[in-house]
Design a protein around this motif. Sequence first.
Motif, PDB file in Angstrom:
ATOM      1  N   ARG A 124       2.151  -1.767  14.508  1.00 32.49           N
ATOM      2  CA  ARG A 124       1.867  -2.895  13.813  1.00 32.49           C
ATOM      3  C   ARG A 124       1.808  -4.179  14.786  1.00 32.49           C
ATOM      4  NH1 ARG A 124       7.048  -1.810  10.490  1.00 32.49           N
ATOM      5  NH2 ARG A 124       7.453   0.317  11.373  1.00 32.49           N
ATOM      6  N   ARG A 148       2.995  -5.826   8.891  1.00 32.52           N
ATOM      7  CA  ARG A 148       4.222  -4.780   8.607  1.00 32.52           C
ATOM      8  C   ARG A 148       3.638  -3.464   8.626  1.00 32.52           C
ATOM      9  NH1 ARG A 148       5.887  -7.135   3.629  1.00 32.52           N
ATOM     10  NH2 ARG A 148       7.398  -5.797   3.736  1.00 32.52           N
ATOM     11  N   ASP A 169      -0.551  -2.269   5.190  1.00 37.05           N
ATOM     12  CA  ASP A 169       0.347  -2.834   4.542  1.00 37.05           C
ATOM     13  C   ASP A 169      -0.379  -3.616   3.124  1.00 37.05           C
ATOM     14  OD1 ASP A 169      -0.757  -5.060   5.656  1.00 37.05           O
ATOM     15  OD2 ASP A 169       1.083  -5.776   6.488  1.00 37.05           O
ATOM     16  N   PHE A 170      -1.410  -3.071   3.021  1.00 38.14           N
ATOM     17  CA  PHE A 170      -2.380  -3.336   1.750  1.00 38.14           C
ATOM     18  C   PHE A 170      -3.095  -4.823   2.011  1.00 38.14           C
ATOM     19  CE2 PHE A 170      -0.372   0.311   0.473  1.00 38.14           C
ATOM     20  CZ  PHE A 170       0.867   0.252   0.252  1.00 38.14           C
ATOM     21  N   LYS A 171      -3.086  -5.272   2.945  1.00 35.54           N
ATOM     22  CA  LYS A 171      -3.534  -6.851   3.039  1.00 35.54           C
ATOM     23  C   LYS A 171      -4.481  -6.932   4.362  1.00 35.54           C
ATOM     24  CE  LYS A 171       0.774  -8.826   1.712  1.00 35.54           C
ATOM     25  NZ  LYS A 171       1.143  -7.628   1.010  1.00 35.54           N
ATOM     26  N   GLU A 209      -4.957  -2.831  -3.584  1.00 35.40           N
ATOM     27  CA  GLU A 209      -3.615  -1.852  -3.811  1.00 35.40           C
ATOM     28  C   GLU A 209      -3.556  -0.726  -2.802  1.00 35.40           C
ATOM     29  OE1 GLU A 209      -1.831  -3.206  -7.287  1.00 35.40           O
ATOM     30  OE2 GLU A 209      -1.925  -1.327  -7.624  1.00 35.40           O
ATOM     31  N   GLY A 210      -4.461  -0.681  -2.017  1.00 35.48           N
ATOM     32  CA  GLY A 210      -4.757   0.315  -0.898  1.00 35.48           C
ATOM     33  C   GLY A 210      -4.632  -0.201   0.422  1.00 35.48           C
ATOM     34  N   HIS A 229      -8.335   1.277   0.288  1.00 40.94           N
ATOM     35  CA  HIS A 229      -8.217   2.765  -0.569  1.00 40.94           C
ATOM     36  C   HIS A 229      -8.043   2.835  -1.848  1.00 40.94           C
ATOM     37  CE1 HIS A 229      -7.670   6.861   1.083  1.00 40.94           C
ATOM     38  NE2 HIS A 229      -6.790   6.924  -0.160  1.00 40.94           N
ATOM     39  N   ASP A 230      -8.103   1.701  -2.542  1.00 41.52           N
ATOM     40  CA  ASP A 230      -8.026   1.581  -3.932  1.00 41.52           C
ATOM     41  C   ASP A 230      -9.335   1.760  -4.762  1.00 41.52           C
ATOM     42  OD1 ASP A 230      -7.262  -1.773  -4.869  1.00 41.52           O
ATOM     43  OD2 ASP A 230      -8.719  -0.759  -3.404  1.00 41.52           O
ATOM     44  N   SER A 231     -10.386   2.094  -3.956  1.00 38.83           N
ATOM     45  CA  SER A 231     -11.810   2.215  -4.287  1.00 38.83           C
ATOM     46  C   SER A 231     -12.213   0.802  -4.734  1.00 38.83           C
ATOM     47  CB  SER A 231     -11.947   3.230  -5.439  1.00 38.83           C
ATOM     48  OG  SER A 231     -11.756   4.512  -4.840  1.00 38.83           O
ATOM     49  N   PRO A 253     -12.898   6.283  -2.308  1.00 37.30           N
ATOM     50  CA  PRO A 253     -12.632   5.143  -1.465  1.00 37.30           C
ATOM     51  C   PRO A 253     -13.586   5.014  -0.541  1.00 37.30           C
ATOM     52  CG  PRO A 253     -10.417   6.183  -1.703  1.00 37.30           C
ATOM     53  CD  PRO A 253     -11.316   7.040  -2.398  1.00 37.30           C
TER      54      PRO A 253
ATOM     55  N   GLU B  21      12.585  -0.870  10.013  1.00 38.03           N
ATOM     56  CA  GLU B  21      11.028  -1.188   9.997  1.00 38.03           C
ATOM     57  C   GLU B  21      10.095  -0.768   9.045  1.00 38.03           C
ATOM     58  OE1 GLU B  21       9.994  -0.756  14.119  1.00 38.03           O
ATOM     59  OE2 GLU B  21      10.812  -2.738  14.661  1.00 38.03           O
ATOM     60  N   TYR B  23       8.230  -0.083   5.683  1.00 33.21           N
ATOM     61  CA  TYR B  23       7.341  -1.168   4.768  1.00 33.21           C
ATOM     62  C   TYR B  23       7.931  -1.409   3.408  1.00 33.21           C
ATOM     63  CZ  TYR B  23       4.015  -3.414   1.993  1.00 33.21           C
ATOM     64  OH  TYR B  23       3.312  -4.314   1.229  1.00 33.21           O
ATOM     65  N   GLY B 144     -13.238   6.438  -8.901  1.00 32.72           N
ATOM     66  CA  GLY B 144     -12.513   5.578  -8.128  1.00 32.72           C
ATOM     67  C   GLY B 144     -11.699   5.094  -9.350  1.00 32.72           C
ATOM     68  N   VAL B 147      -8.569   7.499  -8.502  1.00 32.92           N
ATOM     69  CA  VAL B 147      -8.053   6.711  -7.222  1.00 32.92           C
ATOM     70  C   VAL B 147      -6.975   5.501  -7.549  1.00 32.92           C
ATOM     71  CG1 VAL B 147      -8.712   6.046  -4.777  1.00 32.92           C
ATOM     72  CG2 VAL B 147      -9.926   7.664  -5.925  1.00 32.92           C
ATOM     73  N   ARG B 148      -7.582   4.696  -8.339  1.00 37.43           N
ATOM     74  CA  ARG B 148      -6.740   3.387  -8.265  1.00 37.43           C
ATOM     75  C   ARG B 148      -5.341   3.974  -9.179  1.00 37.43           C
ATOM     76  NH1 ARG B 148     -11.889   1.172  -8.219  1.00 37.43           N
ATOM     77  NH2 ARG B 148     -12.483   1.941 -10.352  1.00 37.43           N
ATOM     78  N   VAL B 151      -3.049   5.068  -6.314  1.00 35.84           N
ATOM     79  CA  VAL B 151      -2.454   4.167  -5.414  1.00 35.84           C
ATOM     80  C   VAL B 151      -1.756   2.954  -6.108  1.00 35.84           C
ATOM     81  CG1 VAL B 151      -4.455   4.369  -3.674  1.00 35.84           C
ATOM     82  CG2 VAL B 151      -4.763   2.955  -5.356  1.00 35.84           C
ATOM     83  N   ASP B 152      -1.583   3.014  -7.368  1.00 33.81           N
ATOM     84  CA  ASP B 152      -0.795   2.189  -8.080  1.00 33.81           C
ATOM     85  C   ASP B 152       0.641   2.102  -7.745  1.00 33.81           C
ATOM     86  OD1 ASP B 152      -0.464   1.200 -11.554  1.00 33.81           O
ATOM     87  OD2 ASP B 152       0.159   0.140  -9.768  1.00 33.81           O
ATOM     88  N   ARG B 153       1.487   1.313  -7.096  1.00 31.54           N
ATOM     89  CA  ARG B 153       2.736   1.423  -6.813  1.00 31.54           C
ATOM     90  C   ARG B 153       3.542   0.964  -7.771  1.00 31.54           C
ATOM     91  NH1 ARG B 153       0.351  -1.286  -2.865  1.00 31.54           N
ATOM     92  NH2 ARG B 153       1.754  -2.932  -2.746  1.00 31.54           N
TER      93      ARG B 153
END
Lengths: 372, 156
Positions: A124, A148, A169-171, A209-210, A229-231, A253, B21, B23, B144, B147-148, B151-153
């Motif tokens: 990181r 992160r 970390d999705f950002k 989101e990915g 990765h969320d296409s 993706p 550590e 995430y 797609g 996929v969404r 990945v949706d948490r």
Amino acid sequence: MAAKKEQQLLTGPISGHAYNSDLSQLVVSDTSSTFYIYKKDAKGTFTKDKELKKHIERVKSVDWAPRTNRIVTCSGDRNAYVWNLDLESGEWKPTLVLLRIDRAATFVRWSPAEDRFAVGSGARILSICYYEEEPDWWVSKHIKKPIRSTILCIDWHPNNYLLAVGSCDFKCRVFSSALKELEDKPTTSGWMPKLSKFATLLAEFDTSEGWVHGVKFSPSGDKLAWVSHDSSVNVVEMGRQEKVFRCLVSTLPLTTVLFLSESALVCAGHDNIPSLYNLVGEEVVFGARLDVSKKKEVGGMSAMARFKQLDKTGDKEDDSKLNTTHQNAIVELRATRIQDGKVKQFSSAGQDGKVVMWDVDVLAASIGGLKI
Amino acid sequence: MSKAVDSRQFRTIDIDAYDEEAYQDDKSTDVTGSQEHSLQVSERAAQVKQLLNTSKCGDALTLALKDPPIGHLDASVKDQNYQTVMSVLKAFRTTDIDSAINSLSAPEVDVLMKYLYKGFSCSPDKAASLLLWHEKAVKKGGLGSIVRVMVDRKGV
């Protein structure tokens, strides 16, 4: 002229590739700890010229600095090496870079002025590395907060001290890496409204989101695009950072993105093809697939021939090949020829071991309605 | 042999939870869990019922898929919205599904996909009709949209 020129370089996945200034040489890394330099021969195909063994774990990323003619490689052994060409012997000599990380280095890129490079890692930490004359080695300075998770991609802004980082970390974030040691004279801009010191977080975007697989600044540096990765393809403008233009992609993706001009992007990834996306007003819209598949000869086989083949091989037809140029995901896109600020030719490397050169003008002519 | 060999207790420890550590999602920016949302969901359930009674299935679908309570802390609110969506899907005739999906926008198709996958796991008895919806939704939204969902948490 052909729209694309493909070459099967390796039998396994390519993890990174980069060209020298006149595109006569290509450095390629696969999933081993050795990486290769290919030279273009008289016929225009790349043939293996050198095998460079120094890393002890797989080489994850390579970059070639065209003007200073240096190669940097980073690997899972937590090291990076800068390779200089010894003109007398014609051999590439490695210099160790002390990254001071405790996880694999995942991505490396030279800055536009080639006086420094950035290495992303699984620790990181983003390491900005520059050369110090006195001790004759490369030192690194770390950017840690607030990243992160593993860094997946980096892109430098044309001004040489701002960079964008995409991570797990999705950002997607923008940092300042202005260094007094390198005599940086940063000026304020849309990305950096106040003069900020090294490692200042200038922007953070969390519309994905990915994991963020690929990030790129536009040629002027005023826009930033990333694929995750969320296409989705996300673009933001420096002047209006609260509004992120997001395009939902209907395929698997995407992993890499490249700006062809200020308003056109090429993205590629797990769908095996480069696709064009356009910035139209406040939206990112899908333009076209750039890999036009040749239609299989339908009904080319007579009934008798079909039964004959069925009898001989037990298979009705050979459909083991996908009808896209790349037979597996595309890992990296590189701009190879730039004219008047627009990319005229780019190269794609894939997990199928192929490297394909795409000519933008020929593609535009052959695929109707392309806006680049 | 010592007693420790028999104990299997340690195998049930979630070691990753102790990793400082690791995430963690930043939960401070979640605006869900509000009273407003639950009110919205109940109102929507009533409105959708009305639309279905008057056979306005297309409108019912668009309304049902609007503003889903993603990541809402109260499971009953999510449940209620889920039931609303399922009731709409049930009301459609097989031949009308195609045109209904075609009139949805891309984000709406994504929400529909999320509810379809929730349906696969919560209501396996409805699987046949859900699969039909799924097939047509994939035609519109592509891989797609699936996929969404993966990945949706936060979850719908």
